[in-house]
Enzyme design. Structure first.
Site, PDB file in Angstrom:
ATOM      1  N   LYS A 175       7.257 -28.371  13.868  1.00 22.94           N
ATOM      2  CA  LYS A 175       8.314 -27.363  13.714  1.00 22.94           C
ATOM      3  C   LYS A 175       8.937 -27.435  12.327  1.00 22.94           C
ATOM      4  CE  LYS A 175      11.235 -24.106  14.589  1.00 22.94           C
ATOM      5  NZ  LYS A 175      12.232 -24.108  15.658  1.00 22.94           N
ATOM      6  N   LYS A 243      20.093 -26.273   8.331  1.00 21.97           N
ATOM      7  CA  LYS A 243      19.942 -27.563   9.025  1.00 21.97           C
ATOM      8  C   LYS A 243      18.469 -27.978   9.092  1.00 21.97           C
ATOM      9  CE  LYS A 243      19.284 -27.506  13.228  1.00 21.97           C
ATOM     10  NZ  LYS A 243      18.122 -27.516  14.185  1.00 21.97           N
TER      11      LYS A 243
END
Length: 296
Positions: A175, A243
C-alpha cells in the site's frame, strides 16, 4: 438475526468504512458498526446494519472484525485498549485491518493479537471512495495463507482485486508503494493540466486523447475532470495522503532506498496541507501547481 450468518464488526465508518460496511450488509453478513460519531452508525442501521455502543460491544460476539481507521495510533488504540480488540474479541476470531498504517506497527499488532489466539491480516485498500461504493477496491493482503483464505469471502464482498502479497505487514508495504505511485501521478497530471492551460489548449479534449495513449492512467480517468473544474470534494483527503507519504519516506529511509521524486511529492503534499487544504481531495495538488506557476 439468523444464527447461520457470519457477524462482521466494522470499526471506523468514514468515507471508506461506511460504504464497505454497507456492501457487507448487501453481501448477506450480519454487520455491526462502531464509530465515534453516532451519525455514522445511524446511517449504517438505515442500510440494514446494527449499531454498537463501543469497540468492545462491537467485537465481543463478532466472527470477523474489520478496522478502517486514519492512522497507526488510531489502530493501536482500538486494538490494545481496555475496550479494544485484543481484550474483547473471541479466540479464533479474525481481525482484518483495512487501514493504511506503518508496516512495522502492523507486524507488531498482528503478533500481539496472535498471542490471544486472534488471527490477523493486514488488508489496506486502493480505489478511493468510488471504489468503496462500487465494491471494486484493490486489496493487498498480508498474513498467513490460511488466515488470508479465511478473510477472502469478506474481502471479495468489498473489492474486485484481492491479492495475497506476503506475510504480516506485506500488505501495508505494498500500500505504501501504491500511495507513492498515486501521489506522483496526481502531481504529474496536475502539472500537465496547468501546462495545457498556459498554452490555451482545451484541457478536456487533451485529457481524452492522453487517456487513450501510453499516458493513460486511473488518475486521468477519475480525477482529471475535477482537477480541470477545480472541484476537490474529498474522495481521499490531503491529510491522509500526507500521512501515507510519511510512511513511505520513513520506510524507504529504513530500507536504504532512494525515492527522489517521491520525496519531492511528499514535500509538495505537505506544503498543500500547510496552506490549509488538508480536508480537500488529494487531486488539489493542482492548486499548488497553479500557485507555483503564478496562475492562481
Amino acid at each position: 438475526m439468523s444464527s447461520d450468518k457470519t457477524t462482521v464488526a466494522v470499526i471506523g465508518l468514514g468515507i471508506m468504512g461506511s460504504p464497505m460496511a454497507v456492501n457487507l450488509v448487501k453481501a448477506g453478513y450480519d454487520v455491526v458498526g462502531y464509530n465515534r460519531s453516532k451519525a455514522k452508525t445511524e446511517a449504517l442501521v438505515a442500510q440494514g446494519g446494527r449499531a454498537a455502543e463501543s469497540v468492545a460491544d462491537a467485537v465481543s460476539a463478532a466472527d470477523v472484525v474489520v478496522t478502517m481507521l486514519p492512522d497507526s495510533p488510531d489502530v493501536e488504540a482500538v486494538v490494545l485498549g481496555e475496550e479494544g480488540i485484543v481484550a474483547n474479541a473471541r479466540p479464533r476470531s479474525l481481525w482484518i485491518d483495512a487501514s493504511t498504517i506503518r508496516p512495522d506497527v502492523s507486524v507488531r499488532l498482528a503478533e500481539l493479537a496472535g498471542r490471544r489466539a486472534i488471527r490477523a491480516v493486514d488488508a489496506p485498500v486502493s480505489g478511493g471512495e468510488a471504489g468503496a461504493i462500487e465494491a471494486s477496491l484493490s486489496i493487498m493482503v498480508g498474513g498467513s495463507a490460511d488466515d488470508v483464505e479465511a478473510a477472502r469471502p469478506v474481502l471479495d464482498a468489498v473489492g474486485s482485486t484481492v491479492v495475497h502479497v506476503g506475510p504480516a505487514g506485506a500488505g501495508q508495504t505494498v500500500k505504501a508503494a501504491n500511495q507513492l505511485i498515486v501521489a506522483g501521478t496526481i502531481e504529474l497530471v496536475a502539472e500537465a493540466l496547468v501546462f495545457l492551460d498556459a498554452h490555451g489548449v482545451d484541457a478536456e479534449a487533451a485529457v481524452k486523447v492522453l487517456a487513450g495513449g501510453l499516458a493513460g492512467n486511473r488518475i486521468l480517468d477519475r480525477k482529471a475532470a475535477g482537477m480541470i473544474a477545480r472541484e476537490f470534494a474529498p474522495g481521499f483527503r490531503v491529510d491522509l495522503h500526507h500521512k501515507d507519504l510519511g510512511i513511505v519516506t520513513s520506510a524507504a529511509r529504513e530500507a536504504g532506498v532512494a525515492i527522489p521524486l517521491g520525496a519531492v511529492v511528499a514535500q509538495l503534499m505537505g506544503a498543500l496541507r500547510a496552506r490549509g487544504h488538508g480536508s480537500l481531495d488529494h487531486s488539489a495538488l493542482r492548486l499548488l501547481v497553479d500557485e507555483l506557476s503564478g496562475r492562481n
